[in-house]
Design a protein around this motif. Structure first.
Motif, mmCIF file in Angstrom:
data_model
loop_
_atom_site.group_PDB
_atom_site.id
_atom_site.type_symbol
_atom_site.label_atom_id
_atom_site.label_comp_id
_atom_site.label_asym_id
_atom_site.label_seq_id
_atom_site.Cartn_x
_atom_site.Cartn_y
_atom_site.Cartn_z
ATOM 1 N N LYS A 24 0.356 45.385 59.329
ATOM 2 C CA LYS A 24 1.197 45.966 60.372
ATOM 3 C C LYS A 24 2.670 45.800 60.004
ATOM 4 O O LYS A 24 3.082 44.714 59.551
ATOM 5 C CB LYS A 24 0.892 45.287 61.714
ATOM 6 C CG LYS A 24 1.600 45.933 62.886
ATOM 7 C CD LYS A 24 2.852 45.193 63.252
ATOM 8 C CE LYS A 24 3.703 45.964 64.229
ATOM 9 N NZ LYS A 24 4.849 45.183 64.720
ATOM 10 N N GLY A 27 9.437 47.601 63.663
ATOM 11 C CA GLY A 27 10.633 48.438 63.704
ATOM 12 C C GLY A 27 11.691 48.094 62.669
ATOM 13 O O GLY A 27 12.340 48.997 62.127
ATOM 14 N N GLY A 56 7.580 50.711 65.718
ATOM 15 C CA GLY A 56 8.748 51.582 65.679
ATOM 16 C C GLY A 56 9.498 51.545 66.996
ATOM 17 O O GLY A 56 10.261 52.466 67.317
ATOM 18 N N ARG A 78 6.859 47.914 76.628
ATOM 19 C CA ARG A 78 7.727 48.980 77.122
ATOM 20 C C ARG A 78 7.170 49.583 78.415
ATOM 21 O O ARG A 78 5.990 49.949 78.474
ATOM 22 C CB ARG A 78 7.816 50.089 76.068
ATOM 23 C CG ARG A 78 8.887 51.152 76.337
ATOM 24 C CD ARG A 78 8.919 52.143 75.158
ATOM 25 N NE ARG A 78 9.131 51.428 73.906
ATOM 26 C CZ ARG A 78 10.323 51.153 73.386
ATOM 27 N NH1 ARG A 78 11.414 51.568 73.978
ATOM 28 N NH2 ARG A 78 10.429 50.471 72.261
ATOM 29 N N TYR A 92 6.551 57.862 67.466
ATOM 30 C CA TYR A 92 5.482 57.132 66.763
ATOM 31 C C TYR A 92 4.512 58.108 66.070
ATOM 32 O O TYR A 92 4.203 57.948 64.881
ATOM 33 C CB TYR A 92 4.675 56.233 67.721
ATOM 34 C CG TYR A 92 5.483 55.230 68.516
ATOM 35 C CD1 TYR A 92 6.720 54.770 68.063
ATOM 36 C CD2 TYR A 92 5.005 54.712 69.725
ATOM 37 C CE1 TYR A 92 7.457 53.846 68.793
ATOM 38 C CE2 TYR A 92 5.727 53.782 70.456
ATOM 39 C CZ TYR A 92 6.956 53.361 69.994
ATOM 40 O OH TYR A 92 7.685 52.446 70.723
ATOM 41 N N ASN A 175 0.595 54.378 75.396
ATOM 42 C CA ASN A 175 1.408 53.595 74.463
ATOM 43 C C ASN A 175 0.795 52.193 74.351
ATOM 44 O O ASN A 175 0.584 51.524 75.360
ATOM 45 C CB ASN A 175 2.838 53.528 75.036
ATOM 46 C CG ASN A 175 3.788 52.717 74.162
ATOM 47 O OD1 ASN A 175 3.428 52.320 73.045
ATOM 48 N ND2 ASN A 175 4.998 52.494 74.664
ATOM 49 N N ALA A 178 1.666 47.797 68.760
ATOM 50 C CA ALA A 178 1.104 47.930 67.407
ATOM 51 C C ALA A 178 0.501 46.619 66.887
ATOM 52 O O ALA A 178 -0.483 46.639 66.146
ATOM 53 C CB ALA A 178 2.196 48.421 66.448
HETATM 54 C C1 LIG Z 1 3.368 49.026 75.065
HETATM 55 C C2 LIG Z 1 4.416 48.793 74.034
HETATM 56 O O1 LIG Z 1 5.302 47.994 74.244
HETATM 57 N N1 LIG Z 1 4.340 49.483 72.899
HETATM 58 C C3 LIG Z 1 5.276 49.360 71.830
HETATM 59 C C4 LIG Z 1 4.709 50.147 70.667
HETATM 60 C C5 LIG Z 1 5.592 50.127 69.433
HETATM 61 C C6 LIG Z 1 5.595 48.791 68.758
HETATM 62 O O2 LIG Z 1 4.699 47.960 68.909
HETATM 63 O O3 LIG Z 1 6.672 48.644 67.904
HETATM 64 P P1 LIG Z 1 7.155 47.358 67.099
HETATM 65 O O4 LIG Z 1 5.968 46.799 66.388
HETATM 66 O O5 LIG Z 1 8.169 47.886 66.186
HETATM 67 O O6 LIG Z 1 7.709 46.384 68.120
HETATM 68 C C7 LIG Z 1 6.654 49.918 72.212
HETATM 69 O O7 LIG Z 1 6.723 51.040 72.734
HETATM 70 O O8 LIG Z 1 7.668 49.256 71.903
#
Ligand SMILES: CC(=O)N[C@@H](CCC(=O)OP(=O)(O)O)C(=O)O
Ligand SMILES: Nc1ncnc2c1ncn2[C@@H]1O[C@H](COP(=O)(O)OP(=O)(O)O)[C@@H](O)[C@H]1O
Length: 282
Positions: A24, A27, A56, A78, A92, A175, A178
Protein backbone atom coordinates in the motif's frame (compact mmCIF):
# COMPACT_ATOMS: atom_id res chain seq x y z
CA UNK A 1 -17.17 -30.38 -3.67
CA UNK A 2 -17.92 -27.94 -6.51
CA UNK A 3 -15.42 -27.07 -9.23
CA UNK A 4 -14.28 -23.74 -7.76
CA UNK A 5 -13.67 -25.35 -4.35
CA UNK A 6 -11.68 -28.13 -6.02
CA UNK A 7 -9.51 -25.58 -7.81
CA UNK A 8 -9.02 -23.58 -4.60
CA UNK A 9 -8.14 -26.65 -2.57
CA UNK A 10 -5.51 -27.42 -5.16
CA UNK A 11 -4.22 -23.83 -4.92
CA UNK A 12 -4.04 -24.13 -1.13
CA UNK A 13 -2.02 -27.31 -1.47
CA UNK A 14 0.32 -25.49 -3.83
CA UNK A 15 0.80 -22.50 -1.51
CA UNK A 16 4.39 -23.76 -1.14
CA UNK A 17 5.53 -21.96 -4.28
CA UNK A 18 3.02 -19.11 -4.35
CA UNK A 19 4.29 -15.85 -2.85
CA UNK A 20 2.23 -12.66 -2.77
CA UNK A 21 3.18 -9.09 -1.89
CA UNK A 22 0.34 -6.71 -1.08
CA UNK A 23 1.76 -3.21 -0.93
CA UNK A 24 0.00 0.00 0.00
CA UNK A 25 1.23 3.52 -0.79
CA UNK A 26 -0.26 6.68 0.61
CA UNK A 27 -0.67 10.28 -0.41
CA UNK A 28 2.89 11.45 0.34
CA UNK A 29 4.47 8.85 -1.98
CA UNK A 30 1.93 9.55 -4.74
CA UNK A 31 2.60 13.29 -4.43
CA UNK A 32 6.37 12.94 -4.96
CA UNK A 33 7.01 11.97 -8.60
CA UNK A 34 10.64 10.88 -7.98
CA UNK A 35 9.71 8.63 -5.06
CA UNK A 36 6.70 7.25 -6.94
CA UNK A 37 8.86 6.39 -10.00
CA UNK A 38 11.43 4.61 -7.85
CA UNK A 39 8.76 2.77 -5.86
CA UNK A 40 6.92 1.51 -8.96
CA UNK A 41 10.20 0.29 -10.46
CA UNK A 42 11.13 -1.60 -7.26
CA UNK A 43 7.56 -2.92 -6.95
CA UNK A 44 7.79 -4.34 -10.49
CA UNK A 45 11.11 -6.03 -9.67
CA UNK A 46 9.68 -7.97 -6.71
CA UNK A 47 9.33 -11.70 -7.39
CA UNK A 48 6.01 -13.56 -7.28
CA UNK A 49 2.45 -12.25 -7.34
CA UNK A 50 1.78 -8.62 -6.45
CA UNK A 51 -1.14 -6.36 -5.63
CA UNK A 52 -0.82 -2.60 -5.24
CA UNK A 53 -3.28 -0.58 -3.15
CA UNK A 54 -3.08 3.20 -3.25
CA UNK A 55 -4.61 6.01 -1.26
CA UNK A 56 -4.33 9.63 -2.27
CA UNK A 57 -6.15 11.48 0.47
CA UNK A 58 -3.76 14.42 0.14
CA UNK A 59 -4.58 14.96 -3.56
CA UNK A 60 -8.32 14.58 -2.85
CA UNK A 61 -8.12 17.27 -0.18
CA UNK A 62 -6.24 19.62 -2.55
CA UNK A 63 -8.73 19.10 -5.39
CA UNK A 64 -11.73 19.45 -3.04
CA UNK A 65 -10.43 22.83 -1.96
CA UNK A 66 -9.85 23.93 -5.56
CA UNK A 67 -13.43 22.93 -6.39
CA UNK A 68 -14.81 24.69 -3.32
CA UNK A 69 -15.84 21.45 -1.56
CA UNK A 70 -14.77 21.62 2.09
CA UNK A 71 -12.65 18.60 3.16
CA UNK A 72 -13.65 17.25 6.61
CA UNK A 73 -11.81 14.46 8.46
CA UNK A 74 -12.79 12.77 11.75
CA UNK A 75 -10.36 10.24 13.35
CA UNK A 76 -8.47 10.02 10.05
CA UNK A 77 -11.61 9.18 8.06
CA UNK A 78 -13.04 11.52 5.43
CA UNK A 79 -16.64 12.68 5.85
CA UNK A 80 -17.83 11.76 2.37
CA UNK A 81 -20.96 13.63 1.33
CA UNK A 82 -22.21 13.32 -2.27
CA UNK A 83 -20.00 16.16 -3.54
CA UNK A 84 -16.94 14.66 -1.85
CA UNK A 85 -17.78 11.22 -3.25
CA UNK A 86 -17.71 12.74 -6.75
CA UNK A 87 -14.29 14.26 -6.05
CA UNK A 88 -12.76 11.07 -4.61
CA UNK A 89 -14.18 8.98 -7.45
CA UNK A 90 -12.43 11.27 -9.95
CA UNK A 91 -9.19 11.44 -7.97
CA UNK A 92 -8.79 7.86 -6.71
CA UNK A 93 -10.53 5.88 -9.48
CA UNK A 94 -9.35 8.16 -12.31
CA UNK A 95 -6.40 10.50 -11.96
CA UNK A 96 -4.22 8.53 -9.53
CA UNK A 97 -5.19 4.98 -10.47
CA UNK A 98 -4.77 5.42 -14.22
CA UNK A 99 -1.46 7.28 -13.88
CA UNK A 100 -0.04 4.51 -11.70
CA UNK A 101 -1.26 1.84 -14.15
CA UNK A 102 0.32 3.67 -17.10
CA UNK A 103 3.64 3.99 -15.24
CA UNK A 104 3.62 0.30 -14.29
CA UNK A 105 3.00 -0.60 -17.94
CA UNK A 106 6.14 1.35 -18.84
CA UNK A 107 8.12 -0.99 -16.57
CA UNK A 108 6.58 -4.02 -18.29
CA UNK A 109 4.23 -4.73 -15.39
CA UNK A 110 0.82 -5.67 -16.80
CA UNK A 111 -1.22 -3.69 -14.27
CA UNK A 112 -4.99 -3.46 -14.27
CA UNK A 113 -6.60 -0.57 -12.37
CA UNK A 114 -9.60 -1.41 -10.22
CA UNK A 115 -12.14 -0.09 -7.76
CA UNK A 116 -13.80 -2.67 -5.51
CA UNK A 117 -16.84 -2.51 -7.81
CA UNK A 118 -14.86 -3.80 -10.81
CA UNK A 119 -15.24 -7.57 -10.93
CA UNK A 120 -17.17 -7.27 -7.63
CA UNK A 121 -13.80 -7.66 -5.95
CA UNK A 122 -14.54 -5.67 -2.78
CA UNK A 123 -18.00 -5.16 -1.31
CA UNK A 124 -18.42 -2.89 1.68
CA UNK A 125 -21.23 -1.81 3.99
CA UNK A 126 -22.03 1.87 4.35
CA UNK A 127 -20.92 2.92 7.79
CA UNK A 128 -24.03 3.23 10.03
CA UNK A 129 -24.78 6.72 11.35
CA UNK A 130 -24.01 6.89 15.08
CA UNK A 131 -22.61 10.04 16.69
CA UNK A 132 -21.11 11.03 13.36
CA UNK A 133 -22.52 10.64 9.86
CA UNK A 134 -19.50 9.72 7.71
CA UNK A 135 -21.66 9.73 4.57
CA UNK A 136 -20.59 7.42 1.74
CA UNK A 137 -17.87 5.61 3.67
CA UNK A 138 -17.67 1.83 3.40
CA UNK A 139 -16.54 -0.64 6.07
CA UNK A 140 -15.21 -4.10 5.29
CA UNK A 141 -15.93 -7.41 7.00
CA UNK A 142 -14.88 -11.03 6.51
CA UNK A 143 -17.31 -11.43 3.58
CA UNK A 144 -16.15 -8.34 1.67
CA UNK A 145 -13.58 -10.09 -0.50
CA UNK A 146 -14.18 -13.27 -2.48
CA UNK A 147 -10.71 -14.29 -3.60
CA UNK A 148 -11.55 -16.65 -6.51
CA UNK A 149 -11.72 -14.10 -9.32
CA UNK A 150 -8.76 -12.16 -7.97
CA UNK A 151 -6.68 -15.33 -7.97
CA UNK A 152 -7.76 -16.02 -11.58
CA UNK A 153 -6.81 -12.47 -12.59
CA UNK A 154 -3.32 -12.87 -11.12
CA UNK A 155 -2.93 -16.34 -12.64
CA UNK A 156 -3.71 -14.74 -16.01
CA UNK A 157 -0.66 -12.47 -15.51
CA UNK A 158 -2.29 -9.22 -14.37
CA UNK A 159 -1.17 -7.07 -11.42
CA UNK A 160 -4.26 -5.64 -9.69
CA UNK A 161 -3.99 -1.98 -8.67
CA UNK A 162 -6.77 -1.08 -6.24
CA UNK A 163 -7.83 2.43 -5.34
CA UNK A 164 -9.69 3.44 -2.17
CA UNK A 165 -13.19 2.89 -3.59
CA UNK A 166 -15.53 -0.04 -2.91
CA UNK A 167 -19.23 -0.66 -3.60
CA UNK A 168 -22.27 -1.93 -1.71
CA UNK A 169 -23.61 -4.29 -4.40
CA UNK A 170 -26.70 -2.08 -4.82
CA UNK A 171 -25.21 0.50 -7.15
CA UNK A 172 -23.46 2.71 -4.64
CA UNK A 173 -19.74 3.48 -4.65
CA UNK A 174 -18.22 3.96 -1.20
CA UNK A 175 -15.01 5.63 -0.02
CA UNK A 176 -12.89 3.14 1.98
CA UNK A 177 -9.58 3.75 3.68
CA UNK A 178 -6.74 2.30 1.61
CA UNK A 179 -4.87 0.89 4.65
CA UNK A 180 -7.99 -1.11 5.53
CA UNK A 181 -8.38 -2.39 1.95
CA UNK A 182 -4.77 -3.63 1.94
CA UNK A 183 -5.23 -5.40 5.28
CA UNK A 184 -8.53 -7.04 4.19
CA UNK A 185 -6.98 -8.25 0.91
CA UNK A 186 -4.02 -9.74 2.79
CA UNK A 187 -6.33 -11.57 5.22
CA UNK A 188 -8.51 -12.93 2.39
CA UNK A 189 -5.54 -14.12 0.34
CA UNK A 190 -3.27 -15.45 3.12
CA UNK A 191 -4.91 -18.88 2.79
CA UNK A 192 -3.74 -19.20 -0.81
CA UNK A 193 -0.33 -17.50 -0.85
CA UNK A 194 2.61 -16.86 1.46
CA UNK A 195 1.46 -13.30 1.92
CA UNK A 196 3.52 -10.26 2.91
CA UNK A 197 1.66 -7.01 3.60
CA UNK A 198 3.74 -3.84 3.33
CA UNK A 199 2.70 -0.29 4.12
CA UNK A 200 5.04 2.11 2.31
CA UNK A 201 5.14 5.77 3.26
CA UNK A 202 7.63 8.65 3.55
CA UNK A 203 9.46 7.60 6.72
CA UNK A 204 11.85 4.72 7.52
CA UNK A 205 9.09 3.00 9.51
CA UNK A 206 7.67 3.49 12.99
CA UNK A 207 10.04 5.95 14.68
CA UNK A 208 10.70 6.53 18.38
CA UNK A 209 11.16 10.19 17.56
CA UNK A 210 9.16 11.25 14.53
CA UNK A 211 11.81 13.86 13.64
CA UNK A 212 14.73 11.41 13.75
CA UNK A 213 14.92 8.89 10.89
CA UNK A 214 17.67 7.07 12.81
CA UNK A 215 15.24 6.20 15.63
CA UNK A 216 13.61 3.37 13.67
CA UNK A 217 11.90 0.67 15.75
CA UNK A 218 12.79 -2.63 14.07
CA UNK A 219 10.06 -4.79 15.68
CA UNK A 220 6.77 -4.18 17.44
CA UNK A 221 4.44 -6.67 19.10
CA UNK A 222 0.93 -5.77 20.38
CA UNK A 223 2.14 -5.23 23.96
CA UNK A 224 4.92 -2.83 22.88
CA UNK A 225 2.37 -1.09 20.62
CA UNK A 226 0.20 -0.38 23.69
CA UNK A 227 3.24 1.07 25.52
CA UNK A 228 4.17 3.26 22.54
CA UNK A 229 0.61 4.57 22.37
CA UNK A 230 0.63 5.40 26.07
CA UNK A 231 3.93 7.28 25.64
CA UNK A 232 2.33 9.09 22.66
CA UNK A 233 5.23 7.99 20.45
CA UNK A 234 2.59 6.92 17.92
CA UNK A 235 -0.20 9.24 16.89
CA UNK A 236 -2.35 10.54 13.99
CA UNK A 237 -2.31 8.41 10.78
CA UNK A 238 0.06 5.85 12.29
CA UNK A 239 -2.62 4.68 14.78
CA UNK A 240 -5.17 3.32 12.24
CA UNK A 241 -2.26 2.01 10.12
CA UNK A 242 -0.91 -0.08 13.01
CA UNK A 243 -4.44 -1.18 13.98
CA UNK A 244 -4.94 -2.47 10.41
CA UNK A 245 -1.51 -4.09 10.46
CA UNK A 246 -2.11 -5.95 13.74
CA UNK A 247 -5.58 -7.02 12.55
CA UNK A 248 -3.88 -8.67 9.56
CA UNK A 249 -1.40 -10.48 11.85
CA UNK A 250 -4.18 -11.66 14.18
CA UNK A 251 -6.06 -13.06 11.17
CA UNK A 252 -3.26 -15.16 9.71
CA UNK A 253 -0.99 -12.84 7.69
CA UNK A 254 2.52 -13.94 8.62
CA UNK A 255 4.55 -10.88 7.61
CA UNK A 256 3.59 -7.21 7.92
CA UNK A 257 6.11 -4.40 7.43
CA UNK A 258 5.87 -0.61 7.59
CA UNK A 259 8.69 1.21 5.79
CA UNK A 260 9.92 3.91 3.42
CA UNK A 261 8.83 3.56 -0.22
CA UNK A 262 12.46 4.24 -1.28
CA UNK A 263 13.67 1.19 0.70
CA UNK A 264 11.38 -1.38 -0.95
CA UNK A 265 14.34 -2.60 -3.04
CA UNK A 266 15.92 -3.87 0.22
CA UNK A 267 13.57 -6.84 0.10
CA UNK A 268 15.07 -8.15 -3.12
CA UNK A 269 18.57 -7.48 -1.78
CA UNK A 270 17.70 -9.32 1.47
CA UNK A 271 18.55 -6.19 3.44
CA UNK A 272 16.71 -5.06 6.61
CA UNK A 273 13.63 -2.99 5.81
CA UNK A 274 11.34 -0.89 8.01
CA UNK A 275 9.41 -1.91 11.10
CA UNK A 276 8.34 -5.56 11.30
CA UNK A 277 5.14 -6.33 13.16
CA UNK A 278 5.18 -9.56 15.11
CA UNK A 279 2.63 -11.54 17.12
CA UNK A 280 4.76 -11.43 20.25
CA UNK A 281 8.41 -11.29 21.30
CA UNK A 282 9.96 -14.69 21.97
C1 LIG B 1 -12.83 6.83 4.33
C2 LIG B 1 -11.51 7.48 4.06
O1 LIG B 1 -11.03 8.23 4.88
N1 LIG B 1 -10.90 7.20 2.92
C3 LIG B 1 -9.64 7.75 2.53
C4 LIG B 1 -9.21 7.02 1.28
C5 LIG B 1 -7.88 7.49 0.73
C6 LIG B 1 -6.73 7.06 1.58
O2 LIG B 1 -6.79 6.12 2.37
O3 LIG B 1 -5.59 7.80 1.33
P1 LIG B 1 -4.19 7.80 2.09
O4 LIG B 1 -3.75 6.38 2.22
O5 LIG B 1 -3.32 8.58 1.21
O6 LIG B 1 -4.42 8.44 3.44
C7 LIG B 1 -9.74 9.26 2.25
O7 LIG B 1 -10.64 9.67 1.51
O8 LIG B 1 -8.84 10.01 2.71
N1 LIG C 1 6.00 7.08 15.64
C1 LIG C 1 5.74 7.43 14.37
N2 LIG C 1 6.58 7.06 13.39
C2 LIG C 1 6.35 7.40 12.09
N3 LIG C 1 5.28 8.12 11.70
C3 LIG C 1 4.39 8.51 12.63
C4 LIG C 1 4.58 8.18 14.01
N4 LIG C 1 3.54 8.68 14.72
C5 LIG C 1 2.77 9.33 13.85
N5 LIG C 1 3.24 9.25 12.59
C6 LIG C 1 2.61 9.89 11.43
O1 LIG C 1 1.92 8.92 10.69
C7 LIG C 1 1.96 9.33 9.32
C8 LIG C 1 1.62 8.14 8.43
O2 LIG C 1 0.24 7.94 8.43
P1 LIG C 1 -0.62 8.39 7.18
O3 LIG C 1 -0.44 9.84 6.92
O4 LIG C 1 -2.00 7.91 7.39
O5 LIG C 1 0.12 7.53 6.06
P2 LIG C 1 -0.11 7.38 4.50
O6 LIG C 1 0.81 8.37 3.85
O7 LIG C 1 0.30 5.98 4.23
O8 LIG C 1 -1.56 7.65 4.24
C9 LIG C 1 3.36 9.86 9.14
O9 LIG C 1 3.45 10.76 8.06
C10 LIG C 1 3.62 10.54 10.47
O10 LIG C 1 3.30 11.90 10.40
Amino acid sequence: MNKIDQVLTKQQQNKGDRYLYIIKIGGNVIDNSENLYRFLKDFTALPGFKILVHGGGKVATQLSETLGVEAKMVDGRRITDIETLRVVTMVYGGLINKNIVAQLQRFGNNAIGLTGADGDFIRAKKRPVKKIDYGFVGDLDENSIKPQNLISLMDAGFTPVFCALTHDGAGQLLNTNADTIASALAVALAKYYHTTLIYCFEKKGVLKDINDEESLIREIDPQYYEELKEQQVIHSGMLPKLDNAFTAIARGVKKVIIGHSNDLGNIKEHQPFGTNLIEHYL
